[in-house]
Scaffold this motif. Structure first.
Motif, PDB file in Angstrom:
ATOM      1  N   UNK A  24       0.850  -1.198   0.000  1.00 44.27           N
ATOM      2  CA  UNK A  24       0.000   0.000   0.000  1.00 44.27           C
ATOM      3  C   UNK A  24       0.879   1.238   0.000  1.00 44.27           C
ATOM      4  N   UNK A  25       0.369   2.304  -0.564  1.00 47.52           N
ATOM      5  CA  UNK A  25       1.134   3.539  -0.591  1.00 47.52           C
ATOM      6  C   UNK A  25       0.370   4.656  -1.256  1.00 47.52           C
ATOM      7  N   UNK A  26       0.845   5.870  -1.047  1.00 46.77           N
ATOM      8  CA  UNK A  26       0.259   7.040  -1.704  1.00 46.77           C
ATOM      9  C   UNK A  26       1.383   7.840  -2.351  1.00 46.77           C
ATOM     10  N   UNK A  27       1.061   9.038  -2.826  1.00 51.39           N
ATOM     11  CA  UNK A  27       2.068   9.848  -3.500  1.00 51.39           C
ATOM     12  C   UNK A  27       2.016   9.693  -5.004  1.00 51.39           C
ATOM     13  N   UNK A  28       3.071  10.128  -5.668  1.00 50.07           N
ATOM     14  CA  UNK A  28       3.107  10.078  -7.126  1.00 50.07           C
ATOM     15  C   UNK A  28       4.550  10.014  -7.586  1.00 50.07           C
ATOM     16  N   UNK A  29       4.716   9.658  -8.853  1.00 49.14           N
ATOM     17  CA  UNK A  29       6.036   9.510  -9.451  1.00 49.14           C
ATOM     18  C   UNK A  29       6.008  10.134 -10.835  1.00 49.14           C
ATOM     19  N   UNK A  30       6.919  11.048 -11.104  1.00 52.80           N
ATOM     20  CA  UNK A  30       6.981  11.675 -12.423  1.00 52.80           C
ATOM     21  C   UNK A  30       7.285  13.152 -12.322  1.00 52.80           C
ATOM     22  N   UNK A  31       6.959  13.840 -13.358  1.00 54.32           N
ATOM     23  CA  UNK A  31       7.246  15.266 -13.475  1.00 54.32           C
ATOM     24  C   UNK A  31       6.132  15.883 -14.302  1.00 54.32           C
ATOM     25  N   UNK A  32       5.914  17.141 -14.177  1.00 56.69           N
ATOM     26  CA  UNK A  32       4.874  17.784 -14.970  1.00 56.69           C
ATOM     27  C   UNK A  32       4.999  17.366 -16.428  1.00 56.69           C
TER      28      UNK A  32
END
Length: 490
Positions: free
Chosen positions: A263-271
């Protein structure tokens, strides 16, 4: 007098009366001036802060040298279109460390992302999906499979800063989402709403090329990857910093069969990469054509003067006496007026569409946060430009009809400017419900023809539906003017 002669007569009147040509010039200058001013002064601060995400829950073990990381994403909780679950090789379990990640998403298929600078798309499939990352030096090859036997290459990337000893494992991220709401006629969004993502992994293996270098079975560790919180009083982080949101704590469990639940939240990447969007949708084309809201003034004055000047000078009697069919007079005036306003109204539209993108880019409206707007040859841009000219032409025709009905220049101009300029400005600053109604159910709705994308906070009626509302008002007003012209004016 037949219709052709009436058209010729009204054409001559239009260009021989100084006030009408001045009003036409004012319409062009007001439209062009406000659009230029808006493009010059509009500013986005999106690049004044971080534009990169590296926040997620990472279950990892050491991986030294070349090797292959394989896992099957057996299932994934669809907490959002860009929820991410997959495998990763990362320099360290800290935010901002170099990485390469291969993932599945609920709505955008398989994606390979390297260091928030490169994104390659795989198939448009969702979990269950086999994923594989193979390292050879600084080069990583991502592959996907439906059965674990037949593999399809997603792409190959190079991550120059990844050390020989890295961390390999599983990750889950669930980006913040915007939740729409409606309250007492007011609409909007609650942004940065977090949900805890979840995915199940099985068939997880880390195979290294060096003999004896495989990690022990109990080497798996959990990390919530996130930057340290911003300290009060510290300088504001710049664009190269990592975005810091309040993560929901993630975790993992592993059963006896080697199945991981992460399980986890957040995000990965760039605009612009990984579905990361830091600014709400902005219709830059519509923004560049905002001058039409001031050009309305010139169109109103022009339409009213084209008929009331004859009432004021008394020449209307001679005009109507020369034409037994009075409908020809009104039709000819309408045709000449709308034709001239439409053609001339195209000029500022095409002009601002050509120069405003450069001004907007200079002021922060540029990739990757803001995608480049479509070019002037794009059908939606042409529709917006031509539609803006049609809007001004219809406003002029509507004003002509009101001039016929009221017969007084001052009264007609004051009424129309109040309806089309003052009331929308006041409503936009005082009442969302009133503003929505005005933009949907009054002649002002015609400006929706400028829309080139769906922006929830701005879109209250479709482009063609809004123009149809203005056409209906114009048609009704011209019908009333024609009826009065037949029965009242001598």
């Amino acid at each position: 007098m037949n219709l052709r002669r009436a058209l010729r007569a009204e054409w001559t009147k239009f260009w021989s009366v100084r006030s009408t040509t001045l009003a036409l010039l004012a319409m062009v200058l007001l439209t062009l001036g406000l659009s230029t001013l808006a493009a010059s002064l509009s500013h986005s601060d999106a690049y004044e802060g971080p534009i990169t995400y590296d926040q997620l829950h990472f279950v990892h073990e050491p991986m030294t040298g070349d090797g292959t990381l394989t896992a099957r994403v057996a299932s994934q909780k669809a907490t959002g279109a860009w929820a991410k679950a997959g495998i990763m090789v990362k320099a360290s379990p800290t935010a901002g460390a170099p990485y390469v990640a291969l993932m599945v998403t609920p709505a955008h298929g398989v994606r390979l992302i390297a260091d928030a600078t490169t994104e390659l798309a795989g198939t448009a499939t969702t979990a269950p999906r086999w994923l594989q990352l193979t390292r050879s030096g600084q080069t990583f090859t991502g592959a996907e499979s439906a059965d674990g036997s037949s593999w399809r290459t997603v792409g190959t990337v190079t991550v120059a800063d990844l050390p020989t000893r890295a961390w390999a494992g599983l990750f889950v991220a669930s980006p913040p989402t915007d939740v729409p709401f409606a309250l007492q006629g007011r609409t909007g969004t609650v942004s940065r709403y977090l949900q805890l993502g979840e995915a199940n992994f099985d068939h997880v293996t880390v195979a290294v090329a060096s003999a004896g270098a495989a990690p022990p079975a109990d080497a798996w560790r959990d990390s919530d990857v996130t930057p340290p919180p911003h300290q009060r009083g510290a300088p504001k982080p710049g664009p190269e910093a990592i975005i810091n949101i309040d993560l929901l704590p993630g975790g993992s469990t592993r059963d006896g069969n080697g199945t991981f639940t992460v399980t986890g939240s957040g995000d990965l990447g760039r605009a612009g990469i990984g579905g990361v969007s830091l600014a709400g949708p902005t219709d830059l084309v519509r923004q560049s054509l905002v001058g039409a809201q001031l050009g309305i003034i010139g169109a109103v004055v022009l339409g009213v003067l084209f008929i009331t000047s004859e009432y004021r000078t008394g020449t209307i009697g001679a005009t109507l006496a020369a034409s037994p069919r009075r409908g020809h007079v009104l039709a000819a005036k309408t045709a000449v007026l709308t034709g001239v306003v439409f053609v001339v109204g195209l000029l500022p539209g095409f002009a601002v569409a050509l120069f405003s993108p450069a001004l907007e880019r200079r002021n922060g409206y540029r990739p990757p946060v803001f995608p480049d707007p479509p070019t002037v040859t794009d059908p939606v841009v042409l529709r917006a430009i031509i539609g803006t000219a049609a809007f001004l032409a219809l406003i002029a025709a509507f004003s002509l009809a009101v001039g016929v009905i009221l017969r007084g220049t001052a009264s007609a101009v004051m009424l129309l400017l109040a309806l089309l300029v003052v009331v929308p400005i006041v409503a936009s600053g005082t009442s969302d419900a009133a503003n929505t109604w005005i933009r949907r159910a009054t002649p002002f709705a015609g400006l929706s023809i400028q829309q080139t994308m769906d922006v929830p906070s701005e879109t209250v009626i479709g482009p063609w539906a809004g123009l149809a509302v203005l056409c209906a008002y114009t048609g009704v007003a011209l019908t009333a003017g024609f009826w009065l012209l037949l029965r009242r004016d001598a």
